[in-house]
Structures are given as structure tokens and as C-alpha cells.
Design an enzyme around this catalytic site. Structure first.
Site, mmCIF file in Angstrom:
data_model
loop_
_atom_site.group_PDB
_atom_site.id
_atom_site.type_symbol
_atom_site.label_atom_id
_atom_site.label_comp_id
_atom_site.label_asym_id
_atom_site.label_seq_id
_atom_site.Cartn_x
_atom_site.Cartn_y
_atom_site.Cartn_z
ATOM 1 N N CYS A 64 -27.878 4.293 15.523
ATOM 2 C CA CYS A 64 -27.392 3.034 16.102
ATOM 3 C C CYS A 64 -28.525 2.478 16.971
ATOM 4 O O CYS A 64 -29.658 2.403 16.500
ATOM 5 C CB CYS A 64 -26.084 3.252 16.878
ATOM 6 S SG CYS A 64 -26.193 4.464 18.196
ATOM 7 N N GLN A 65 -28.250 2.141 18.210
ATOM 8 C CA GLN A 65 -29.315 1.702 19.117
ATOM 9 C C GLN A 65 -29.891 2.879 19.897
ATOM 10 O O GLN A 65 -31.101 2.960 20.111
ATOM 11 C CB GLN A 65 -28.771 0.645 20.093
ATOM 12 C CG GLN A 65 -29.782 0.121 21.112
ATOM 13 C CD GLN A 65 -30.825 -0.792 20.508
ATOM 14 O OE1 GLN A 65 -30.653 -1.337 19.418
ATOM 15 N NE2 GLN A 65 -31.937 -0.958 21.211
ATOM 16 N N THR A 66 -29.010 3.800 20.309
ATOM 17 C CA THR A 66 -29.442 4.921 21.151
ATOM 18 C C THR A 66 -28.830 6.260 20.731
ATOM 19 O O THR A 66 -28.834 7.208 21.522
ATOM 20 C CB THR A 66 -29.067 4.655 22.621
ATOM 21 O OG1 THR A 66 -27.632 4.533 22.711
ATOM 22 C CG2 THR A 66 -29.732 3.398 23.163
ATOM 23 N N HIS A 67 -28.287 6.349 19.533
ATOM 24 C CA HIS A 67 -27.556 7.525 19.056
ATOM 25 C C HIS A 67 -26.377 7.866 19.967
ATOM 26 O O HIS A 67 -26.142 9.012 20.314
ATOM 27 C CB HIS A 67 -28.454 8.739 18.877
ATOM 28 C CG HIS A 67 -27.771 9.881 18.160
ATOM 29 N ND1 HIS A 67 -26.833 9.681 17.164
ATOM 30 C CD2 HIS A 67 -27.873 11.236 18.309
ATOM 31 C CE1 HIS A 67 -26.399 10.858 16.735
ATOM 32 N NE2 HIS A 67 -27.007 11.803 17.420
ATOM 33 N N HIS A 68 -25.637 6.839 20.326
ATOM 34 C CA HIS A 68 -24.343 6.997 20.992
ATOM 35 C C HIS A 68 -23.242 6.678 19.985
ATOM 36 O O HIS A 68 -22.443 7.546 19.628
ATOM 37 C CB HIS A 68 -24.262 6.088 22.225
ATOM 38 C CG HIS A 68 -22.872 5.843 22.705
ATOM 39 N ND1 HIS A 68 -22.480 4.659 23.296
ATOM 40 C CD2 HIS A 68 -21.752 6.604 22.653
ATOM 41 C CE1 HIS A 68 -21.206 4.719 23.609
ATOM 42 N NE2 HIS A 68 -20.733 5.883 23.228
ATOM 43 N N ARG A 69 -23.242 5.429 19.477
ATOM 44 C CA ARG A 69 -22.263 5.061 18.459
ATOM 45 C C ARG A 69 -22.403 5.946 17.218
ATOM 46 O O ARG A 69 -21.414 6.327 16.594
ATOM 47 C CB ARG A 69 -22.433 3.580 18.095
ATOM 48 C CG ARG A 69 -22.019 2.623 19.205
ATOM 49 C CD ARG A 69 -22.417 1.183 18.914
ATOM 50 N NE ARG A 69 -23.831 0.932 19.106
ATOM 51 C CZ ARG A 69 -24.408 -0.258 18.949
ATOM 52 N NH1 ARG A 69 -23.688 -1.301 18.556
ATOM 53 N NH2 ARG A 69 -25.705 -0.400 19.163
ATOM 54 N N SER A 70 -23.626 6.280 16.876
ATOM 55 C CA SER A 70 -23.841 7.125 15.698
ATOM 56 C C SER A 70 -23.510 8.587 15.967
ATOM 57 O O SER A 70 -23.531 9.401 15.045
ATOM 58 C CB SER A 70 -25.270 6.983 15.177
ATOM 59 O OG SER A 70 -26.226 7.275 16.173
#
Length: 265
Positions: free
Chosen positions: A225-231
Site C-alpha cells: 500500500c503506502q506504508t504496509h499498513h493497509r496491506s
């Protein structure tokens, strides 16, 4: 052995199990207002490097050792993780457990929202520290970097799963020097796989939804994602479906700020 995905009723029956290590990934205010009994708080910033531009990379080994020593994690523990947002932070913690080689874990489906909806107890009591020395062994097979992705671009057996919003994917919203997405990446926003009518549990038809987009077990999958939070959530979903899935923790904050990475709009 508990399954990867557990429901509140299953967890409620295991709360007195001494081999259970329950981790709350909510923010501090939510945790202190009421958490599942015996849950230990881990704040989201504790599981990210926090170093710009790629703030979502894993913490260094010293920080990881300190975190899991504080939690008292041992090889005998079965870890159960939850948050209150549908699984982003909890999924990232599961990825981090994979990284350190601890694969006895479960995700509480629906997290704190589902627990509350079932009217199970909450407490403000802080559990007693169970700190113990932790010896770290990093396993790199669950993560990729820029070079790994570049080496696979164009392969028919490889797919990048972009968990950001469609607006970010198409370059309408820009949170890096570059707009757009990794060439060939497939966009499925993380929230699309949450059941909005069932406290954000993983959708029962997640497999069919992803298959319709071209994401299935026949591919090697990298998610970001943007920061590997959503992902963190999409990584978790991939694991529940038996996918060969890895995470790109650098995510768009690294790719979109790197001078030599290709992008599509």
C-alpha cells in the site's frame, strides 16, 4: 491448535489458556478505555521502522528483540492479534511474526468490533508483564524489495496486489514524488474485502472477488500500500486463502520516491 481465523466465541473460551498471548493493536486511548482481558498493548508505531521515506519497513533487529522480549514471546505461545479497524495493524503483526519465524498465530475475525458486538467482557486492567529474553531469527522469505519486484515484472505467474485506494492507484491522489502504480499491479482496495455488515470481518466471498480480478493461487503475489499498513490486511487475507503471498514493506512510500522505479497511470 487454533485456526488462523478465529471468532469471538472461540477466543472467549481460550482466555485462560496460559499458552495464549493476546496482542491488542489498537491505539493507546482505545486500549486503556477497554480491551479484551489479558491482552497486551502493542502500538502501531512499535511495528514500523518510522524512517522516511519508507516508514513502513520493519523495525531494526534491536527494536524487534526489545518488543518481543517485553511481550515474553516464546516458541510455546499461540499469538492472537486484533485491532479495531478491520485488520490492517493486526495483519501487519502477523506478517511480522512470519518475519521472525513464529507461525503459531490467529487473527480475531472482526477484531474488537466483533468482540463488543458479541457482548463479551472488556477490562481496563493492565496485564502483568511477562517479559523474557527473546532470540531473534529474521526470515526474509516473507518480504520483497525493489529489486525483487523489478526482476519479476512482466512474468505471467507474478502479480502485485495494490491495496491502496483507486484514486492513489490511478494517480489522482499523490503521496510521494511519483503518482500512479507499479506496472501491471492489480488494484483491490483493502476495505473491499471487509464485510461492512459483520463488524468488518473478512468477506466470505473474498476468494471469488480476488479471482475475478486475476489474483488467485496460481500466481506468486506481492502486496503493498503506502506504508504496509493497509496491506497488512491484504497479506492476511492472502494467507487465509492459501496464496503464495509476500509483502513489500517499502510500499509506495519507497517505490514512489525512488528515482529509478517505473510507474504506470
Amino acid at each position: 491448535m487454533l485456526p488462523l481465523i478465529i471468532e469471538p466465541a472461540q477466543l472467549e473460551q481460550e482466555l485462560s489458556n496460559p499458552k495464549l498471548l493476546l496482542i491488542d493493536l489498537c491505539n493507546e486511548q482505545t486500549y486503556r478505555a477497554g480491551h479484551i482481558p489479558n491482552a497486551h498493548s502493542v502500538l502501531p508505531q512499535e511495528i514500523m521502522a518510522g524512517t522516511p521515506p519508507a516508514v513502513g519497513k520493519q523495525p531494526d533487529e534491536a527494536r524487534l528483540t526489545a518488543l518481543f522480549s517485553r511481550l515474553g514471546l516464546t516458541a510455546e505461545h499461540h499469538v492472537v492479534v486484533y485491532d479495531d479497524e478491520g485488520g490492517g495493524w493486526a495483519g501487519r503483526m502477523i506478517w511480522l511474526l512470519d518475519v521472525i519465524g513464529h507461525q503459531k498465530y490467529s487473527y480475531l475475525n472482526g477484531g474488537l468490533l466483533a468482540w463488543k458486538a458479541a457482548n463479551f467482557p472488556l477490562t481496563e486492567h493492565l496485564p502483568s508483564p511477562q517479559a523474557a529474553p527473546f532470540k531473534l531469527h529474521v526470515n526474509h522469505q516473507f518480504s520483497v524489495d525493489i529489486d525483487d519486484i523489478l526482476a519479476e515484472l512482466g512474468s505471467k505467474d507474478f502479480v502485485v496486489w495494490d491495496a491502496r485506494s483507486p484514486a492513489e492507484y490511478c494517480g489522482e491522489k499523490v503521496f510521494a514524488q511519483k503518482a500512479g502504480h507499479i506496472p501491471g499491479a492489480i488494484n483491490c482496495e483493502w476495505t473491499q474485502l471487509m464485510d461492512q455488515q459483520r463488524q468488518l470481518r473478512i468477506r466470505d466471498d473474498a476468494k471469488a472477488v480476488l479471482a475475478s480480478l486475476g489474483i488467485d493461487r496460481s500466481k506468486t503475489i506481492v502486496t503493498h500500500c503506502q506504508t504496509h499498513h493497509r496491506s497488512g490486511f491484504t497479506y492476511l487475507v492472502g494467507k487465509t486463502l492459501g496464496f503464495s503471498i509476500r509483502a513489500y514493506p517499502g510500499s509506495w512510500s519507497e517505490w514512489g520516491n525512488h528515482p529509478n522505479t517505473p510507474v504506470d497511470l
